[in-house]
Design a protein around this motif. Structure first.
Motif, PDB file in Angstrom:
ATOM      1  N   GLY A  93       0.844  -1.183   0.000  1.00  0.00           N
ATOM      2  CA  GLY A  93       0.000   0.000   0.000  1.00  0.00           C
ATOM      3  C   GLY A  93       0.880   1.235   0.000  1.00  0.00           C
ATOM      4  O   GLY A  93       2.077   1.150   0.285  1.00  0.00           O
ATOM      5  N   HIS A  94       0.296   2.378  -0.343  1.00  0.00           N
ATOM      6  CA  HIS A  94       1.086   3.615  -0.288  1.00  0.00           C
ATOM      7  C   HIS A  94       0.655   4.451   0.901  1.00  0.00           C
ATOM      8  O   HIS A  94      -0.515   4.436   1.298  1.00  0.00           O
ATOM      9  N   LEU A  95       1.621   5.171   1.461  1.00  0.00           N
ATOM     10  CA  LEU A  95       1.370   5.955   2.672  1.00  0.00           C
ATOM     11  C   LEU A  95       0.936   7.378   2.372  1.00  0.00           C
ATOM     12  O   LEU A  95       0.412   8.066   3.247  1.00  0.00           O
ATOM     13  N   VAL A 125     -10.230   5.406   1.569  1.00  0.00           N
ATOM     14  CA  VAL A 125     -10.222   4.319   0.588  1.00  0.00           C
ATOM     15  C   VAL A 125      -8.954   4.321  -0.269  1.00  0.00           C
ATOM     16  O   VAL A 125      -8.684   3.340  -0.971  1.00  0.00           O
ATOM     17  N   ASP A 126      -8.189   5.400  -0.214  1.00  0.00           N
ATOM     18  CA  ASP A 126      -7.000   5.516  -1.078  1.00  0.00           C
ATOM     19  C   ASP A 126      -5.840   6.054  -0.266  1.00  0.00           C
ATOM     20  O   ASP A 126      -5.507   7.217  -0.366  1.00  0.00           O
ATOM     21  N   MET A 127      -5.125   5.139   0.462  1.00  0.00           N
ATOM     22  CA  MET A 127      -5.540   3.772   0.685  1.00  0.00           C
ATOM     23  C   MET A 127      -5.106   3.319   2.066  1.00  0.00           C
ATOM     24  O   MET A 127      -4.546   2.258   2.263  1.00  0.00           O
ATOM     25  N   LYS A 128      -5.367   4.212   3.040  1.00  0.00           N
ATOM     26  CA  LYS A 128      -4.956   3.882   4.401  1.00  0.00           C
ATOM     27  C   LYS A 128      -5.817   2.763   4.990  1.00  0.00           C
ATOM     28  O   LYS A 128      -5.424   2.140   5.988  1.00  0.00           O
ATOM     29  N   ASP A 159       5.038   8.078  -2.130  1.00  0.00           N
ATOM     30  CA  ASP A 159       4.953   8.775  -3.425  1.00  0.00           C
ATOM     31  C   ASP A 159       4.131   8.116  -4.524  1.00  0.00           C
ATOM     32  O   ASP A 159       4.315   8.437  -5.698  1.00  0.00           O
ATOM     33  N   GLU A 160       3.193   7.259  -4.178  1.00  0.00           N
ATOM     34  CA  GLU A 160       2.381   6.655  -5.257  1.00  0.00           C
ATOM     35  C   GLU A 160       1.565   7.712  -5.983  1.00  0.00           C
ATOM     36  O   GLU A 160       1.353   7.627  -7.199  1.00  0.00           O
ATOM     37  N   GLU A 161       1.106   8.712  -5.244  1.00  0.00           N
ATOM     38  CA  GLU A 161       0.218   9.709  -5.853  1.00  0.00           C
ATOM     39  C   GLU A 161       0.968  10.665  -6.779  1.00  0.00           C
ATOM     40  O   GLU A 161       0.381  11.572  -7.359  1.00  0.00           O
ATOM     41  N   ASN A 162       2.258  10.473  -6.888  1.00  0.00           N
ATOM     42  CA  ASN A 162       3.044  11.258  -7.845  1.00  0.00           C
ATOM     43  C   ASN A 162       3.690  10.314  -8.861  1.00  0.00           C
ATOM     44  O   ASN A 162       4.817  10.547  -9.315  1.00  0.00           O
ATOM     45  N   SER A 187      -2.794  -5.157  -4.081  1.00  0.00           N
ATOM     46  CA  SER A 187      -2.823  -3.811  -3.536  1.00  0.00           C
ATOM     47  C   SER A 187      -4.202  -3.203  -3.741  1.00  0.00           C
ATOM     48  O   SER A 187      -5.208  -3.901  -3.615  1.00  0.00           O
ATOM     49  N   GLU A 188      -4.247  -1.927  -4.142  1.00  0.00           N
ATOM     50  CA  GLU A 188      -5.496  -1.165  -4.074  1.00  0.00           C
ATOM     51  C   GLU A 188      -6.374  -1.243  -5.330  1.00  0.00           C
ATOM     52  O   GLU A 188      -5.994  -1.781  -6.351  1.00  0.00           O
ATOM     53  N   VAL A 189      -7.530  -0.668  -5.191  1.00  0.00           N
ATOM     54  CA  VAL A 189      -8.553  -0.430  -6.208  1.00  0.00           C
ATOM     55  C   VAL A 189      -9.047  -1.715  -6.878  1.00  0.00           C
ATOM     56  O   VAL A 189      -9.107  -1.834  -8.090  1.00  0.00           O
TER      57      VAL A 189
HETATM   58 ZN    ZN Z   1      -4.025   4.948  -4.224  1.00  0.00          ZN
END
Ligand code: ZN
Length: 452
Positions: A93-95, A125-128, A159-162, A187-189
């Motif tokens: 997951g990303h922090l 939900v994204d994504m803690k 840094d997933e959101e970048n 992982s997510e989604v």
């Molecule tokens: Zn995410």
């Protein structure tokens, strides 16, 4: 050797911790504004990573921290499996989170308040939520000494959101050895439920969507070059005009609809459950059946190219030498080369296409032991539910991992209320997740790692 069924107390603690960690992580503001400048980029990732490290150390695990740059840590923790020869599974997951404008929200985006059974906050939900679940799972395994069938690697990335630049992408490029021996990832989604009317009875059936594919992305610039000059003098090599032509050509391009295999598999699955057929020529009337996933699904029917930024000129009476426009392109699996070639062609000879960031598409096997185990874990926790594959319009950290040959899936299990419009919660206002869904997800993931 399967993981033993947990005692009632162990199971209660696993679920309680998943909820607690989700909330405590939301309260650590890890907003990612992009770039890598401490002035615009918060320090929260370090605090969140330290939080994760402390929780792992409490149960005797020895997490590894990899810092791509000062203040950009990612955390990795291993739990060896019974069969060390088998390819391992990464749970990651990303922090970081995207920004939240507090004035738009009805609650504090970093308060993690529980209202009407929902945890509210940026990252819910994204994504803690998933980070909380896998952190609780790692602790459960360590605390009980349970040995999963194969090696597990828990990853908590920056840094997933970048575009994963200072997180998973950096680690893949600079420390690929940490993923040696790991062949699959979740992982997510994906893993969340939509609710469908069953064809014979008309009764509600939950279908959980496992994300088996993701579109790729290309972020970059069009750079037009021309002849600089005085604003009073005729100029037929004006960079701004050349850029405008390229922008218009790209915007006017009609990307054809294409139903890729993972999209077809989803639609066929929905048809099988509901009895409602889908028509390639009239997909708009079918899409609402995809419920909370329909916005994501709508983004996977064709490639796209959106112009997103504009930069040209520096004085009103000076024709500039160059002008630039930013673009965000998304392509279906297998379309990368064709889309970039098309962009070049539409832009024309005097406009250069510069790709600053490329995120590959993902297309993982829709069948196999791991998919069977995900399905089994869902069915055990939600009898009568169905599991369907789907393609995500956006990207996740499974992109960089896929460049190492790791098959990535979106599987952050959430049992959702039928009327929750799920996809708009991602990066949206009043992001929230049901407490019970997080507890459900923790139980499903425990079953999964014990059976795959
Ligand atoms: Zn995410």
């Amino acid at each position: 050797m399967p993981v033993a069924a947990p005692t009632a107390e162990e199971l209660a603690l696993l679920q309680d911790e998943a909820v607690r960690f989700t909330r405590e992580l939301i309260r650590i503001d890890t907003t990612n504004f992009g770039g890598n400048d401490p002035a615009t980029w918060g320090r929260g990732e370090t605090e969140a990573a330290q939080y994760v490290v402390a929780r792992l150390q409490e149960v005797g695990l020895s997490p590894q921290v990899i810092e791509s740059a000062p203040g950009r840590p990612s955390v990795l923790a291993r739990i060896p499996g019974a069969d060390r020869e088998r390819g391992g599974l990464i749970l990651h997951g990303h922090l970081d989170v995207v920004p939240a404008r507090a004035e738009d929200w009805s609650v504090d985006p970093f308060g993690a308040e529980i209202i009407d059974g929902m945890i509210h906050g940026r990252g819910a939900v994204d994504m803690k939520d998933m980070v909380g679940m896998i952190l609780a799972l790692a602790r459960h395994l360590a605390r009980t000494g349970q040995v999963p069938p194969r090696d597990l690697l828990f990853g908590f990335f920056a840094d997933e959101e970048n575009g994963s630049v200072w997180g998973a992408q950096w680690i893949v490029e600079h420390h690929p050895e940490v993923f040696d021996g790991f062949t699959e990832a979740i992982s997510e989604v994906g893993g969340y439920s939509i609710t469908l009317p069953e064809k014979d009875t008309g009764e509600d059936v939950r279908a959980y969507l496992v994300q088996t594919a993701e579109k790729g992305l290309a972020w970059g610039r069009l750079r037009a070059t021309g002849r600089a000059g005085h604003g009073s003098v005729p100029n037929d090599e004006n960079a701004i005009v050349r850029l405008a032509r390229a922008i218009t050509a790209i915007d006017e391009h009609d990307f054809p609809t294409e139903y890729i295999a993972s999209v077809r598999a989803l639609f066929d699955g929905i048809t099988e459950i509901t009895g409602q057929g889908w028509d390639e020529e009239d997909i708009a009337s079918f899409l609402p059946l995809a419920g909370g996933a329909r916005h994501f699904v709508a983004g996977t029917l064709r490639d796209s190219a959106n112009l997103t930024m504009l930069d040209g000129g520096y004085k009103v009476n000076v024709i500039p030498q160059t002008a630039e426009a930013g673009f965000d392109c998304r392509f279906l699996p297998g379309h990368q080369d064709a889309l970039l070639a098309l962009l070049d062609e539409l832009s024309g000879e005097q406009v250069e296409v510069i790709v600053d960031h490329l995120g590959v598409s993902v297309d993982s096997p829709r069948e196999g032991a791991l998919v069977d185990a995900m399905t089994g874990a869902i069915e055990a926790e939600d009898p009568g539910a169905r599991v369907l594959p789907y393609c995500l319009s956006a990207g996740t950290d499974n992109k960089p991992l896929s460049s190492l040959g790791i098959s990535g899936y979106g599987f952050a299990p959430l049992q959702l209320p039928a009327d929750l419009d799920f996809a708009p919660l991602f990066h949206g206002v009043d992001e929230r997740v049901p407490v019970e869904a997080v507890r459900f997800g923790a139980r499903v993931l425990l079953r999964l790692v014990g059976s795959c």
